[in-house]
Design a protein around this motif. Sequence first.
Motif, PDB file in Angstrom:
ATOM      1  N   THR A 208      31.769   3.258  14.087  1.00  0.00           N
ATOM      2  CA  THR A 208      30.318   3.089  14.218  1.00  0.00           C
ATOM      3  C   THR A 208      29.720   2.499  12.941  1.00  0.00           C
ATOM      4  O   THR A 208      28.931   1.542  13.000  1.00  0.00           O
ATOM      5  CB  THR A 208      29.647   4.442  14.531  1.00  0.00           C
ATOM      6  N   GLU A 209      30.095   3.037  11.790  1.00  0.00           N
ATOM      7  CA  GLU A 209      29.539   2.563  10.517  1.00  0.00           C
ATOM      8  C   GLU A 209      30.101   1.205  10.121  1.00  0.00           C
ATOM      9  O   GLU A 209      29.351   0.311   9.694  1.00  0.00           O
ATOM     10  CB  GLU A 209      29.812   3.596   9.418  1.00  0.00           C
ATOM     11  N   VAL A 210      31.406   1.032  10.249  1.00  0.00           N
ATOM     12  CA  VAL A 210      32.025  -0.245   9.853  1.00  0.00           C
ATOM     13  C   VAL A 210      31.552  -1.376  10.760  1.00  0.00           C
ATOM     14  O   VAL A 210      31.235  -2.472  10.286  1.00  0.00           O
ATOM     15  CB  VAL A 210      33.569  -0.132   9.873  1.00  0.00           C
ATOM     16  N   ASP A 211      31.493  -1.105  12.068  1.00  0.00           N
ATOM     17  CA  ASP A 211      31.088  -2.165  13.007  1.00  0.00           C
ATOM     18  C   ASP A 211      29.666  -2.636  12.748  1.00  0.00           C
ATOM     19  O   ASP A 211      29.358  -3.829  12.877  1.00  0.00           O
ATOM     20  CB  ASP A 211      31.231  -1.675  14.449  1.00  0.00           C
ATOM     21  N   LYS A 212      28.806  -1.698  12.360  1.00  0.00           N
ATOM     22  CA  LYS A 212      27.422  -2.068  12.013  1.00  0.00           C
ATOM     23  C   LYS A 212      27.430  -3.068  10.857  1.00  0.00           C
ATOM     24  O   LYS A 212      26.694  -4.067  10.874  1.00  0.00           O
ATOM     25  CB  LYS A 212      26.655  -0.788  11.637  1.00  0.00           C
ATOM     26  N   ARG A 213      28.287  -2.833   9.874  1.00  0.00           N
ATOM     27  CA  ARG A 213      28.371  -3.730   8.711  1.00  0.00           C
ATOM     28  C   ARG A 213      29.021  -5.068   9.080  1.00  0.00           C
ATOM     29  O   ARG A 213      28.595  -6.120   8.606  1.00  0.00           O
ATOM     30  CB  ARG A 213      29.142  -3.040   7.582  1.00  0.00           C
ATOM     31  N   LEU A 214      30.044  -5.008   9.922  1.00  0.00           N
ATOM     32  CA  LEU A 214      30.709  -6.249  10.339  1.00  0.00           C
ATOM     33  C   LEU A 214      29.760  -7.151  11.122  1.00  0.00           C
ATOM     34  O   LEU A 214      29.734  -8.373  10.925  1.00  0.00           O
ATOM     35  CB  LEU A 214      31.939  -5.919  11.193  1.00  0.00           C
ATOM     36  N   LYS A 215      28.959  -6.548  11.993  1.00  0.00           N
ATOM     37  CA  LYS A 215      28.019  -7.343  12.792  1.00  0.00           C
ATOM     38  C   LYS A 215      26.915  -7.931  11.912  1.00  0.00           C
ATOM     39  O   LYS A 215      26.409  -9.023  12.181  1.00  0.00           O
ATOM     40  CB  LYS A 215      27.455  -6.488  13.921  1.00  0.00           C
ATOM     41  N   ALA A 216      26.563  -7.208  10.851  1.00  0.00           N
ATOM     42  CA  ALA A 216      25.558  -7.733   9.915  1.00  0.00           C
ATOM     43  C   ALA A 216      26.123  -8.917   9.133  1.00  0.00           C
ATOM     44  O   ALA A 216      25.411  -9.891   8.847  1.00  0.00           O
ATOM     45  CB  ALA A 216      25.109  -6.637   8.955  1.00  0.00           C
ATOM     46  N   PRO A 263      47.751  16.832  10.867  1.00  0.00           N
ATOM     47  CA  PRO A 263      46.583  15.967  11.038  1.00  0.00           C
ATOM     48  C   PRO A 263      45.936  16.224  12.399  1.00  0.00           C
ATOM     49  O   PRO A 263      46.630  16.366  13.409  1.00  0.00           O
ATOM     50  CB  PRO A 263      47.176  14.551  10.990  1.00  0.00           C
ATOM     51  N   LEU A 264      44.630  16.318  12.389  1.00  0.00           N
ATOM     52  CA  LEU A 264      43.854  16.498  13.626  1.00  0.00           C
ATOM     53  C   LEU A 264      42.888  15.326  13.765  1.00  0.00           C
ATOM     54  O   LEU A 264      42.141  15.017  12.833  1.00  0.00           O
ATOM     55  CB  LEU A 264      43.095  17.827  13.581  1.00  0.00           C
ATOM     56  N   TRP A 265      42.934  14.653  14.905  1.00  0.00           N
ATOM     57  CA  TRP A 265      41.998  13.557  15.157  1.00  0.00           C
ATOM     58  C   TRP A 265      40.725  14.137  15.749  1.00  0.00           C
ATOM     59  O   TRP A 265      40.732  14.726  16.830  1.00  0.00           O
ATOM     60  CB  TRP A 265      42.603  12.519  16.109  1.00  0.00           C
ATOM     61  N   ALA A 266      39.634  14.001  15.014  1.00  0.00           N
ATOM     62  CA  ALA A 266      38.326  14.509  15.441  1.00  0.00           C
ATOM     63  C   ALA A 266      37.409  13.326  15.723  1.00  0.00           C
ATOM     64  O   ALA A 266      37.724  12.187  15.367  1.00  0.00           O
ATOM     65  CB  ALA A 266      37.721  15.392  14.355  1.00  0.00           C
ATOM     66  N   SER A 267      36.273  13.602  16.348  1.00  0.00           N
ATOM     67  CA  SER A 267      35.334  12.531  16.693  1.00  0.00           C
ATOM     68  C   SER A 267      36.063  11.481  17.536  1.00  0.00           C
ATOM     69  O   SER A 267      36.074  10.300  17.229  1.00  0.00           O
ATOM     70  CB  SER A 267      34.762  11.903  15.410  1.00  0.00           C
ATOM     71  N   THR A 268      36.688  11.952  18.637  1.00  0.00           N
ATOM     72  CA  THR A 268      37.496  11.056  19.472  1.00  0.00           C
ATOM     73  C   THR A 268      36.776  10.625  20.741  1.00  0.00           C
ATOM     74  O   THR A 268      37.368   9.956  21.583  1.00  0.00           O
ATOM     75  CB  THR A 268      38.848  11.709  19.844  1.00  0.00           C
ATOM     76  N   GLY A 269      35.519  11.017  20.883  1.00  0.00           N
ATOM     77  CA  GLY A 269      34.709  10.469  21.967  1.00  0.00           C
ATOM     78  C   GLY A 269      34.250   9.074  21.580  1.00  0.00           C
ATOM     79  O   GLY A 269      33.781   8.847  20.466  1.00  0.00           O
ATOM     80  N   VAL A 270      34.409   8.114  22.479  1.00  0.00           N
ATOM     81  CA  VAL A 270      34.063   6.725  22.180  1.00  0.00           C
ATOM     82  C   VAL A 270      32.545   6.571  22.152  1.00  0.00           C
ATOM     83  O   VAL A 270      31.851   6.966  23.086  1.00  0.00           O
ATOM     84  CB  VAL A 270      34.694   5.787  23.233  1.00  0.00           C
ATOM     85  N   LYS A 271      32.031   6.011  21.049  1.00  0.00           N
ATOM     86  CA  LYS A 271      30.586   5.817  20.907  1.00  0.00           C
ATOM     87  C   LYS A 271      30.119   4.477  21.496  1.00  0.00           C
ATOM     88  O   LYS A 271      28.985   4.339  21.922  1.00  0.00           O
ATOM     89  CB  LYS A 271      30.187   5.867  19.421  1.00  0.00           C
TER      90      LYS A 271
END
Length: 372
Positions: A208-216, A263-271
Amino acid sequence: MSTPTEQLTAQGVSIWLDDLSRSRITSGNLAGLIATRNVTGVTTNPTIFAGALAGHGYDDQVVALAAAGASADEAIFEITTEDVRDAADIFRPVFDATDGLDGRVSIEVSPDLAHDTDATITQAKQLWAKVDRPNTLIKIPATKAGLPAITAVIAEGISVNVTLIFSLERYADVIDAYLAGLEKAKANGHDLSKIHSVASFFVSRVDTEVDKRLKAIGTEEALALVSKAGVANARLAFELYEQKFAAEDAKALTDAGANVQRPLWASTGVKDPSLPDTLYVTELVARGTVNTMPEKTLEATFDHGVVTGDTVTGNYADAHGVFDRLAAVGVDFADVTQVLEDEGVDKFIASWHELQQTVAGALAGAPEIAAR
């Protein structure tokens, strides 16, 4: 034919549900998910409890707590620990069958304490004692103040879920804090085999954060990297996990009976609705990991997840390539992860305050509730 959740389990992935409420416990829903969806644990956080307590499943307890003169914080402590204790009892057969590996239920220290080491240690001990179940995990955030708290709590023989990890650098610190805690626990005479820990590495929020920067940035090279950072970051986290636990200090502890910190993968719901809804499950399959899923993601995985085997360990070079390209187009990933940690703490604090307001309102309205 086996279901996708059975296939995930066969690949060595533990499926935990990222949700808990009293209605799930009392209705048999939680037991049903264990039986039909291969769920072997539960994680909670302040946002989840804030949503759960907005319902009416807690009326009787709220009335009793109000009559006893409980404050909002005291009521939250009593209500949430009761839910976690009851859930832990439901998962006890899983805990016993897996020799303590799974059947785990997590409860978080107050996010207001995220930058207070001593208060975090104190509350972690209180939660552990109050729930009083060996299959509990106490969640401590991977803030700078959280790191020495992790060591101190592990040193007491308490099992810990380290949450809000976004960067490889902080993840390395988390593993070091765990290993330091095991050394102290060993010196304190604790049975290392009874101490378990998971490190919750957040995935979708990174995209979510990286994609916002890439699109900018907007260039062709930048846009080609959209939705690639989260999975790549998690894969590199698993590479780091393998390296750290193969090192001599870790091996000496595991040889003495200690468990690795999974390792536990958290925040795995697609935004992003344009992405496959099982992306952060099927692309992060590796033996010895945990994937904690919101129910929507769990059901999507059960319905149409395509499990093709290990999708992590053969992809390290590609993951490093993604990060090389992110740096080349101008994404400051260190800044990304700091923003995400700050936002993560702030969001949990906001949910905690919402929870306090909800419970305070319920306590004030207890005579009305009792009269229904």
